[in-house]
Design an enzyme around this catalytic site. Structure first.
Site, mmCIF file in Angstrom:
data_model
loop_
_atom_site.group_PDB
_atom_site.id
_atom_site.type_symbol
_atom_site.label_atom_id
_atom_site.label_comp_id
_atom_site.label_asym_id
_atom_site.label_seq_id
_atom_site.Cartn_x
_atom_site.Cartn_y
_atom_site.Cartn_z
ATOM 1 N N LYS A 111 -0.024 -10.994 -25.516
ATOM 2 C CA LYS A 111 0.812 -12.165 -25.212
ATOM 3 C C LYS A 111 1.159 -12.916 -26.493
ATOM 4 O O LYS A 111 2.276 -13.392 -26.667
ATOM 5 C CB LYS A 111 0.084 -13.103 -24.244
ATOM 6 C CG LYS A 111 -0.174 -12.505 -22.874
ATOM 7 C CD LYS A 111 0.962 -12.789 -21.914
ATOM 8 C CE LYS A 111 0.959 -11.885 -20.693
ATOM 9 N NZ LYS A 111 -0.274 -11.866 -19.921
ATOM 10 N N LYS A 194 5.522 5.976 -14.704
ATOM 11 C CA LYS A 194 5.270 5.410 -13.387
ATOM 12 C C LYS A 194 6.362 4.443 -12.954
ATOM 13 O O LYS A 194 6.987 3.795 -13.786
ATOM 14 C CB LYS A 194 3.937 4.637 -13.434
ATOM 15 C CG LYS A 194 2.739 5.487 -13.035
ATOM 16 C CD LYS A 194 1.423 4.777 -13.271
ATOM 17 C CE LYS A 194 1.273 3.425 -12.642
ATOM 18 N NZ LYS A 194 -0.092 2.889 -12.746
ATOM 19 N N LYS A 197 6.991 0.634 -14.372
ATOM 20 C CA LYS A 197 6.535 0.474 -15.757
ATOM 21 C C LYS A 197 7.713 0.179 -16.684
ATOM 22 O O LYS A 197 7.593 -0.548 -17.658
ATOM 23 C CB LYS A 197 5.791 1.736 -16.248
ATOM 24 C CG LYS A 197 4.325 1.737 -15.857
ATOM 25 C CD LYS A 197 3.484 0.861 -16.792
ATOM 26 C CE LYS A 197 2.065 0.685 -16.286
ATOM 27 N NZ LYS A 197 1.718 -0.639 -15.798
#
Ligand code: TRP
Length: 331
Positions: A111, A194, A197
């Site tokens: 982050k 996936k 994603k």
């Protein structure tokens, strides 16, 4: 019979990957355990949603999870911010959570890297809030994906540390709820990886998608120029289409297209048309349910109220004992 807690991030619509990867297992899990499912709206404040978005997102995930089959009569389904005991436990856990260990968490570092302008204390202490979410119910199991493994490790650390500091075995040490083989990985429509994603448009099929959108997305799925050898192995984009076919179509449809592929006679257009129709049929009941629930605020209010009551009953019991253990005493 275990006590299980699972937090749901109020972002994004449910896609097929969420359904087959987690929710389908949740539906089974809730019948065999004492489950607490909550919408993690406090957690979502780290990214500063507007008041309208906050409420809208919470409502949307609530509706979609109910539509998908979470059952408020057997599970406890609630909104995190309806349970103030969680915040109290979060504060108490923060007193024994160290800056260094929080800064070392990979999701925190990620982050910081992605949003250096918004490195707030809520992000830093995200793992303590998660620990509070779980141990407030003295839960022993948490169903977590790969991306949450470190957060689970932090919960374990905080629970153990509390027990050690106060010389007690009050908190069970939570561990992963394992779905084992039942965990189906759903690929995206863009040929690699996936579902969900990739941010790419059209990569994910959402339970709330309408027929037109589903057909369009499926027809645009990535393929190749076709098999060149009999019985050859399928490259990833084609294997992915077959995986999708396997979850929504009947076994004979799957066998039919497999045979055509193996004989090098397959026409991807036909396969996609069939997949699109079966997908539309699969998603239809979810979409109907989502639309019906969205309009029924009375019902949603009832669900959330009942959930909050059940959750607070368990949470307040824990907090009362925690306060005693820590040494808050009445005069
Ligand atoms: N962090 C989880 C996620 O991003 C959501 C979550 C919040 C959670 N609190 C939790 C999951 C407690 C399990 C248990 O998906």
């Amino acid at each position: 019979m275990e006590i299980v807690v699972s937090g749901i991030r109020p972002t994004g619509n449910l896609h097929l990957g969420n359904y087959f990867g987690a929710i389908k297992n949740f539906i089974k899990m809730q019948k065999e355990n004492k489950c607490y499912f909550f919408i993690a709206d406090y957690h979502s404040l780290t990214t500063h949603p507007t008041p309208n978005d906050l409420h809208g997102n919470v409502k949307q995930v609530l509706v979609e999870y109910l539509a998908a089959g979470l059952d408020p009569d057997i599970s406890t389904i609630y909104i995190q911010s309806d349970v103030p005991e969680i915040v109290e436990l979060y504060l108490l856990l923060n007193m024994n959570a160290y800056l260094g260990e929080l800064e070392r968490c990979t999701s925190f570092k990620e982050k910081v890297r992605k949003h250096p302008e918004n490195v707030n204390a809520g992000l830093l202490t995200y793992p303590t809030l998660m620990a509070a979410d779980v141990i407030i119910h003295k839960a022993s199991k948490v169903p977590v994906g790969k991306d949450q493994e470190q957060n689970l490790e932090m919960m374990r650390t905080f629970a153990r540390r509390f027990n050690r500091i106060y010389k007690t075995d009050f908190f069970p040490i939570p561990s992963a709820y394992n779905f084992g083989k039942a965990l189906v990985k759903i690929p995206g429509l863009n040929g690699v990886g996936k579902m969900g994603k990739s941010e790419e448009e059209g990569n994910a099929l959402f339970l709330a998608d309408n027929e037109k959108v589903i057909r369009k997305k499926v027809m645009r799925a990535v393929t190749d120029s076709g098999p060149i050898e009999m019985n050859q192995e399928k490259p990833e984009p084609i294997k992915n289409l077959f995986t999708l076919l396997e979850v929504v179509s009947s076994p004979d449809v799957v066998a039919h297209f497999n045979e055509l592929y193996n004989k090098c006679e397959i026409r991807y257009g036909d396969l996609k048309k069939q997949l699109a129709e079966d997908m539309v049929e699969f998603c239809h009941p979810f979409k109907e349910k989502i639309e019906e629930l969205s309009k029924n605020n009375n019902y949603l209010r009832k669900v959330v109220k009942m959930g909050a009551e059940k959750a607070r009953e368990s949470a307040s019991k824990t907090i009362k004992e925690v306060r005693e253990i820590i040494g808050f005493k009445e005069f």
